[in-house]
Design an enzyme around this catalytic site. Sequence first.
Site, PDB file in Angstrom:
ATOM      1  N   GLU A  50       2.037   1.985  -3.432  1.00  0.00           N
ATOM      2  CA  GLU A  50       0.961   2.567  -4.241  1.00  0.00           C
ATOM      3  C   GLU A  50       0.938   4.084  -4.081  1.00  0.00           C
ATOM      4  O   GLU A  50       0.815   4.833  -5.059  1.00  0.00           O
ATOM      5  CB  GLU A  50      -0.377   1.956  -3.818  1.00  0.00           C
ATOM      6  CG  GLU A  50      -1.586   2.579  -4.481  1.00  0.00           C
ATOM      7  CD  GLU A  50      -2.778   2.680  -3.545  1.00  0.00           C
ATOM      8  OE1 GLU A  50      -3.339   3.779  -3.416  1.00  0.00           O
ATOM      9  OE2 GLU A  50      -3.127   1.655  -2.921  1.00  0.00           O
ATOM     10  N   HIS A  51       1.083   4.563  -2.849  1.00  0.00           N
ATOM     11  CA  HIS A  51       1.116   6.011  -2.600  1.00  0.00           C
ATOM     12  C   HIS A  51       2.346   6.649  -3.238  1.00  0.00           C
ATOM     13  O   HIS A  51       2.258   7.725  -3.847  1.00  0.00           O
ATOM     14  CB  HIS A  51       1.161   6.275  -1.089  1.00  0.00           C
ATOM     15  CG  HIS A  51      -0.165   6.225  -0.420  1.00  0.00           C
ATOM     16  ND1 HIS A  51      -0.648   7.251   0.354  1.00  0.00           N
ATOM     17  CD2 HIS A  51      -1.126   5.272  -0.400  1.00  0.00           C
ATOM     18  CE1 HIS A  51      -1.834   6.939   0.839  1.00  0.00           C
ATOM     19  NE2 HIS A  51      -2.149   5.723   0.397  1.00  0.00           N
ATOM     20  N   HIS A  79       0.824  -1.206   0.000  1.00  0.00           N
ATOM     21  CA  HIS A  79       0.000   0.000   0.000  1.00  0.00           C
ATOM     22  C   HIS A  79       0.862   1.262   0.000  1.00  0.00           C
ATOM     23  O   HIS A  79       0.545   2.262  -0.666  1.00  0.00           O
ATOM     24  CB  HIS A  79      -0.914  -0.037   1.229  1.00  0.00           C
ATOM     25  CG  HIS A  79      -1.739   1.187   1.422  1.00  0.00           C
ATOM     26  ND1 HIS A  79      -1.568   2.046   2.486  1.00  0.00           N
ATOM     27  CD2 HIS A  79      -2.750   1.717   0.681  1.00  0.00           C
ATOM     28  CE1 HIS A  79      -2.430   3.036   2.398  1.00  0.00           C
ATOM     29  NE2 HIS A  79      -3.159   2.868   1.312  1.00  0.00           N
ATOM     30  N   GLU A 132      -4.353   7.657   7.424  1.00  0.00           N
ATOM     31  CA  GLU A 132      -5.308   6.832   6.691  1.00  0.00           C
ATOM     32  C   GLU A 132      -5.701   5.612   7.527  1.00  0.00           C
ATOM     33  O   GLU A 132      -6.878   5.222   7.584  1.00  0.00           O
ATOM     34  CB  GLU A 132      -4.718   6.390   5.350  1.00  0.00           C
ATOM     35  CG  GLU A 132      -5.703   5.614   4.484  1.00  0.00           C
ATOM     36  CD  GLU A 132      -5.127   5.205   3.135  1.00  0.00           C
ATOM     37  OE1 GLU A 132      -5.833   4.522   2.381  1.00  0.00           O
ATOM     38  OE2 GLU A 132      -3.966   5.560   2.847  1.00  0.00           O
TER      39      GLU A 132
END
Length: 424
Positions: A50-51, A47, A128
Amino acid sequence: MKHTRHTLKNGMRAHLIPFEGTDAATVFVLFKVGSRYEHAAINGAAHYLEHLMFKGTKRRPNTLDISRALDAVGADYNAFTSKSWTGYHVKADAAHLDLAVDLLHDMLFHSKFDKAEMDRERGVIVEEINMYRDNPMMRVEELLEQEMFAGSPLGWDIGGTEKTMRTMTREAVLAFRDAYYVPERGVVVIAGKVDKGILPLLERTFGKVARAKKEPSPHLPAAIPSSSQKIRLNVENKKTKQIQVALGFPGYPIGDPHAPAAHLLSVILGGTMSSRLFISVRERKGLCYFIRASHQPMEDTGVFQVHSGLEAARLKVAVKTILAELAKARKGVTARELAEAKENVRGRLRLNLEDSSERADWFATQELFYPKVKSPEEYLAVLSKVTAAQVKAVAKELLDPSKLTVAAIGPFKDEKEFKKRAGL
């Protein structure tokens, strides 16, 4: 549905899905890597990557250069990470298709991973994580899989933890990227207003990516819960007015011949406003606002889940009603219910596939995870042959009380209190 499959010179797969009636096109790149491929020290790395892909490349040095290029042409763009895959998409006017292809290739294979930028993004992801944990409707599904797959990475949260996000090193993250962001594990799909004239550009971009030097480590197998007379529970104490409850059973993996019947069972139980659970729990007894059932196949297992937000004062009645409907489903479904479920799936799929992004997602997922790429029409043909006897057999196997896991969020001091108030 018209589509063509191509293999680029480096082995990366590509699909073109042209269709009329649109001036837009979606470029979707999917990699077979997600949080279940991580080890404990880098939980959250998939993840995190991905950022980081949006933070600047050699040709587009910072995040503003990337977002401005896409915003200037009105593009829709995003990325997402699951436990098994990571995907990136750009949807734009087909006149800007070259930009979409070039920019995605640049982001995915030429990002700078500037250390200062990486450190700044750690804090973003921690927030997040906090956002999801503060949302009981989302959080309860994480708790369910934590308990169902305890002991394996499949039970870990996709975003990782605050500790792993603060401590994983740049070198470890890039090593993870280098291992899994390779042609052999990826597919690029373009759907919408597109033709084979785009293939030379795909060869000049994605087709130039170096092949993997060695096979990356496979994910660890899922820790699938065995039968037990004791219900597996994961309860989180939180002051809420509504009780979030998720009931889960081990499901079927991707490609399993029983999965289509499980899909139909989920529709009959809780997939529509006329489904069994919706009528019995909400409409007849007024015990909830929403309730749904789903079957999610994964690579080596699956999850059949019922999720609802329940009235605290009548929690015991609600849970009893849900369990009664699950027991009833094990006795079979009617011919009418089955026919309507099949038509519901057909209709929803047709509506979804009006969008080029949905078409791209369909073929990318089929390419990476299924033994044979099936078109939507081929899947519907398989679904149409499912019988009531097959749905009954699947219900008896899946909805076994000895395999039940329950997750809940509400004002409970411990699991014992929840069990008492839920009548378990």
